[in-house]
Structure formats: C-alpha cells, structure tokens
Write a protein that holds these residues in place. Sequence first.
Motif, PDB file in Angstrom:
ATOM      1  N   ILE A 152       0.870  -1.182   0.000  1.00 24.81           N
ATOM      2  CA  ILE A 152       0.000   0.000   0.000  1.00 24.81           C
ATOM      3  C   ILE A 152       0.905   1.229   0.000  1.00 24.81           C
ATOM      4  N   GLN A 153       0.589   2.179  -0.887  1.00 23.28           N
ATOM      5  CA  GLN A 153       1.523   3.295  -1.097  1.00 23.28           C
ATOM      6  C   GLN A 153       1.595   4.269   0.090  1.00 23.28           C
ATOM      7  N   GLU A 154       0.423   4.558   0.701  1.00 21.08           N
ATOM      8  CA  GLU A 154       0.437   5.574   1.766  1.00 21.08           C
ATOM      9  C   GLU A 154      -0.533   5.232   2.890  1.00 21.08           C
ATOM     10  N   LEU A 230      -5.847   5.685   3.726  1.00 32.24           N
ATOM     11  CA  LEU A 230      -4.872   5.033   2.824  1.00 32.24           C
ATOM     12  C   LEU A 230      -4.902   5.659   1.451  1.00 32.24           C
ATOM     13  N   ASP A 231      -3.743   5.647   0.787  1.00 32.72           N
ATOM     14  CA  ASP A 231      -3.739   5.692  -0.680  1.00 32.72           C
ATOM     15  C   ASP A 231      -3.192   4.341  -1.121  1.00 32.72           C
ATOM     16  N   VAL A 232      -4.110   3.494  -1.603  1.00 28.70           N
ATOM     17  CA  VAL A 232      -3.691   2.149  -2.021  1.00 28.70           C
ATOM     18  C   VAL A 232      -2.872   2.235  -3.323  1.00 28.70           C
ATOM     19  N   VAL A 273     -10.047   6.399   1.827  1.00 24.33           N
ATOM     20  CA  VAL A 273      -9.377   5.374   1.015  1.00 24.33           C
ATOM     21  C   VAL A 273      -9.269   5.882  -0.420  1.00 24.33           C
ATOM     22  N   GLU A 274      -8.040   6.118  -0.840  1.00 26.08           N
ATOM     23  CA  GLU A 274      -7.796   6.622  -2.199  1.00 26.08           C
ATOM     24  C   GLU A 274      -7.377   5.470  -3.116  1.00 26.08           C
ATOM     25  N   ASP A 275      -7.876   5.519  -4.319  1.00 30.46           N
ATOM     26  CA  ASP A 275      -7.513   4.535  -5.351  1.00 30.46           C
ATOM     27  C   ASP A 275      -7.428   3.092  -4.826  1.00 30.46           C
ATOM     28  N   PRO A 276      -8.537   2.590  -4.282  1.00 30.18           N
ATOM     29  CA  PRO A 276      -8.522   1.210  -3.789  1.00 30.18           C
ATOM     30  C   PRO A 276      -8.571   0.183  -4.921  1.00 30.18           C
ATOM     31  N   GLY A 300     -11.022   9.142  -5.796  1.00 33.14           N
ATOM     32  CA  GLY A 300     -10.427   8.800  -7.094  1.00 33.14           C
ATOM     33  C   GLY A 300      -9.280   9.743  -7.433  1.00 33.14           C
ATOM     34  N   ASP A 301      -8.098   9.164  -7.567  1.00 30.10           N
ATOM     35  CA  ASP A 301      -6.915   9.942  -7.981  1.00 30.10           C
ATOM     36  C   ASP A 301      -6.556   9.515  -9.410  1.00 30.10           C
ATOM     37  N   ASP A 302      -5.888   8.386  -9.564  1.00 28.53           N
ATOM     38  CA  ASP A 302      -5.595   7.887 -10.918  1.00 28.53           C
ATOM     39  C   ASP A 302      -6.895   7.644 -11.688  1.00 28.53           C
ATOM     40  N   ILE A 323     -12.834  13.278  -4.835  1.00 29.69           N
ATOM     41  CA  ILE A 323     -11.851  13.359  -5.920  1.00 29.69           C
ATOM     42  C   ILE A 323     -10.578  14.032  -5.415  1.00 29.69           C
ATOM     43  N   LEU A 324      -9.451  13.487  -5.841  1.00 31.61           N
ATOM     44  CA  LEU A 324      -8.167  14.134  -5.578  1.00 31.61           C
ATOM     45  C   LEU A 324      -7.944  15.164  -6.676  1.00 31.61           C
ATOM     46  N   ILE A 325      -7.497  16.337  -6.266  1.00 33.83           N
ATOM     47  CA  ILE A 325      -7.246  17.421  -7.237  1.00 33.83           C
ATOM     48  C   ILE A 325      -5.745  17.715  -7.268  1.00 33.83           C
ATOM     49  N   LYS A 326      -5.155  17.459  -8.419  1.00 38.60           N
ATOM     50  CA  LYS A 326      -3.724  17.755  -8.623  1.00 38.60           C
ATOM     51  C   LYS A 326      -3.627  18.602  -9.883  1.00 38.60           C
ATOM     52  N   PRO A 327      -3.332  19.902  -9.740  1.00 37.87           N
ATOM     53  CA  PRO A 327      -3.327  20.760 -10.934  1.00 37.87           C
ATOM     54  C   PRO A 327      -2.421  20.244 -12.057  1.00 37.87           C
ATOM     55  N   ILE A 376      -6.622  18.370   2.517  1.00 37.67           N
ATOM     56  CA  ILE A 376      -5.438  18.591   1.689  1.00 37.67           C
ATOM     57  C   ILE A 376      -4.465  17.463   2.017  1.00 37.67           C
ATOM     58  N   LYS A 377      -3.874  16.900   0.982  1.00 41.70           N
ATOM     59  CA  LYS A 377      -2.872  15.845   1.191  1.00 41.70           C
ATOM     60  C   LYS A 377      -1.533  16.409   0.755  1.00 41.70           C
ATOM     61  N   THR A 378      -0.680  16.714   1.718  1.00 37.75           N
ATOM     62  CA  THR A 378       0.599  17.308   1.349  1.00 37.75           C
ATOM     63  C   THR A 378       1.718  16.926   2.313  1.00 37.75           C
TER      64      THR A 378
HETATM   65 MG    MG Z   1      -2.807   8.681  -5.195  1.00 40.14          MG
END
Ligand code: MG
Length: 400
Positions: A152-154, A230-232, A273-276, A300-302, A323-327, A376-378
């Motif tokens: 698991i990534q995070e 988590l970010d799976v 739970v992100e991107d499970p 949802g990220d990816d 939703i995850l927001i990444k400019p 915010i995830k940073t």
């Molecule tokens: Mg992610």
Amino acid sequence: MTRITGVSLRRVLDSRGNATVEADVLTESGGFGRGAAPSGASTGEYEAIELPAGESIAAAREHAVPRLEGLYAGDQRAVDGALRAADGTDDFSAIGANSAVAISMAAAKAAADVLGAPLYQHLGGAFRGDNFPIPLGNVVGGGEHAKEATHIQEFLAAPVGAPSVSEAVFANAAVHAAVADVLDERGVPAAKGDEGAWAPPISDADAFEVVEEAVDRVEDDVGFEIRFGLDVAAAELYDADEGAYVYGEETKSTDEQVEYIAGLVDEYDLAYVEDPLDENDYEAFAELTDRVGDRTLICGDDLFVTNVGRLREGIDVGAANSILIKPNQIGTLSDAFDAVELAARNGYETVISHRSGETEDTTIAHLAVATDAGFIKTGTVGGERTAKLNELVRIADDAV
Ligand SMILES: [Mg+2]
Ligand SMILES: O=C(O)[C@@H](CO)OP(=O)(O)O
C-alpha cells in the motif's frame, strides 16, 4: 494593471533531485508571480503529459510565451485558454503539462501580487479564509515511493477532530514521530520514502498495527479525534494480464480486493481510502462505494486525474464519493477549478494534493482554502511538504 509583460522559464530541482519547470510571470505594473511544477511517480494512465523539463521549456518558449504577453494575468481563464491553444493537444503533450501548470500558477500569483491580495483570496473571493482543510499526513508508505516497504503506497493520519489547522498539522507530525517510536520498539529499521513517510520493510498487516498504535498514542495526548486513511494506489498493484492485484507473492481478484478494502474500512475505522481499485475499473469503485461510502471517503486519484470528463463518468455510475485534485494532472488552474466545481455540485468531497516529487511552491495550500476543500494531502515533514503546511498555518493566522 495585470497585463503580462514577461514570462521566463527555467529548470530547477525538485525534491527527488530531478529537473522541473519554474515559471516567473511579470506584469506591466510590476506584479510578480512564480510557480513550479511538481512531478508524480505513481502517475495515472490518463494524466496530462509531463515532458523532460528542458524540452517542455523550449516548446513553451516558442509556442506559449508569445501568446501570453499582453494578456491579463488576472484573467485566469484567458491565460489558461492561451496555454491550451498554444499546445493544441488534449493532454498538453506539445508544451508539457509541467510548463503549463507552472505558468498557470505563476500568472495567478502575479495577479494576486498586483491586487495586493493573498492568493487564496484572489482565487476564491472575499468570503474565503474561514474554513480550512483537514491535512492528510503520510506517515508510512511504500509502493512506487519506496522500495522494500509496504505494498500500500500511503498510510495517512487524518486528524478529523482537530480544533484548528495548526493543531491538525502538529498532530500529524506527532503521529509521524510516534510511528518512529513504535517501529523502534519493535526493532524495525526504517528509511524514509519520497514524501518523507517512514518506509519500513514490514507487511501491510503489520503497518496497520503500527499506524493504529501511533495514532492512538497521539490521540490520547492531544485529546481530539485522529483517524487514518490510505492511498492504495491500486493501479500500480493491478496486473491487467492476470486480472488481479499483486501483493508480492499473494494475488487478489477484483472481488477479493473489494472485500479486503471493505474489511479494512470497518476493522480500522478508516476515514479515507484513495484509489482502492484499478484506474479503469469504475464498476468495482462503484461497488465498494455502495458498500462503505456512507462511512468513509472513497477517493479517485488515478481514476479521475482531475479531469471533468472522467469525473462525470464516475458520477454517472456512483464510483467514489470524493476526488483528488492535482493541478499538474490536468495542466491548468482553470481545469482544476472546473473539476472542483463539478465535484461540489454532485456532493463529492475534494482533496487538494501534492505530488511525490515537489518543490517549495505553496500554491496548493491557497487552492485548498480558495476552493473550500475538505482535505489537503501534502505530507507531514520535509521542507517541500512543510512549505505547504506552514503556509496553511500562515493563512489561518492572516499572515500571508
Ligand atoms: Mg494517489
Ligand atoms: O498517488 C498520489 O496520490 C501521489 C501523491 O501522494 O503520488 P504521485 O505524485 O507519485 O502520483
């Protein structure tokens, strides 16, 4: 006043030591803004394209800069529209999303500078600045961010009961420190991954125990509720040929993956739970959301890559509830705002996010306040992470 008179671009270092794009925007009244592109390691298949920094800069100088000069930096949609027109593709593969996002952010900052307003207020308006996002702090991780660590990534501390953003930020740092103590007590050595999280050579099951223990200790100490999430990053675990999620020696079918994650949500009372699931599997996302979406955020990220088209598809089938927001996944602030708005209109929570490769740029802290994001995830520690966290503390203190 905010008419753009110059745009300069250069290669600078990111936190992994790779080259990234930094942009400066100047206006005729002396306004100045600087933005730098972050960079992902576990990138989504449908993200806008990042070109090698030098290549991206050369293309942007030739195609974008001449179009930008003379536009108003305060007219963000015009600036971002010019970037899109200069590029001419759907995914910024001609000038690179790295130059695009750096310029987009630099223009916003130049406009804020001319107006004498903090960036969050320029982007969000006069009524922003009272609500603050809850920081999700990466305390243990592996996947694409660290070798020989968890699948698991995070593992992300979520101080949901913190009375202020400052107390939340310090609580996450305390959980990070407590994880080090718990690992030490167990005799586990741990390096740090790309985002500053501990990257111990332990199983995912053990990592859940370690993080739970660390969170409990800090919760007792601070006296407000801290959960974790988590970010799976499951697209990195998914093997399309096998149709299965690969955890080292073990594999899980999609049904088993849904079952596994739903079980974890209940066992550990996960807040997030992100991107499970895999980035192409809207259906399984919808199934999981249906099962546990009433008690946790399925993000949802990816899956969405900050793209309104993909978010709309997800909304239609009930995939995820945030939703995850990444400019830099989409290339401009305007596109990121559009994704936030669509999400908000449909009751999806928004989580503004850094990338694993970062710079000292603090735009996402302002973006989170400007858009009234819930989270915010940073990251938790490390200069490129604390740059954003400390900026949030300053915004709350009215000191930017
Ligand atoms: Mg992610
Ligand atoms: O997957 C993620 O959410 C990000 C940030 O934590 O990682 P990367 O930037 O490597 O895609």
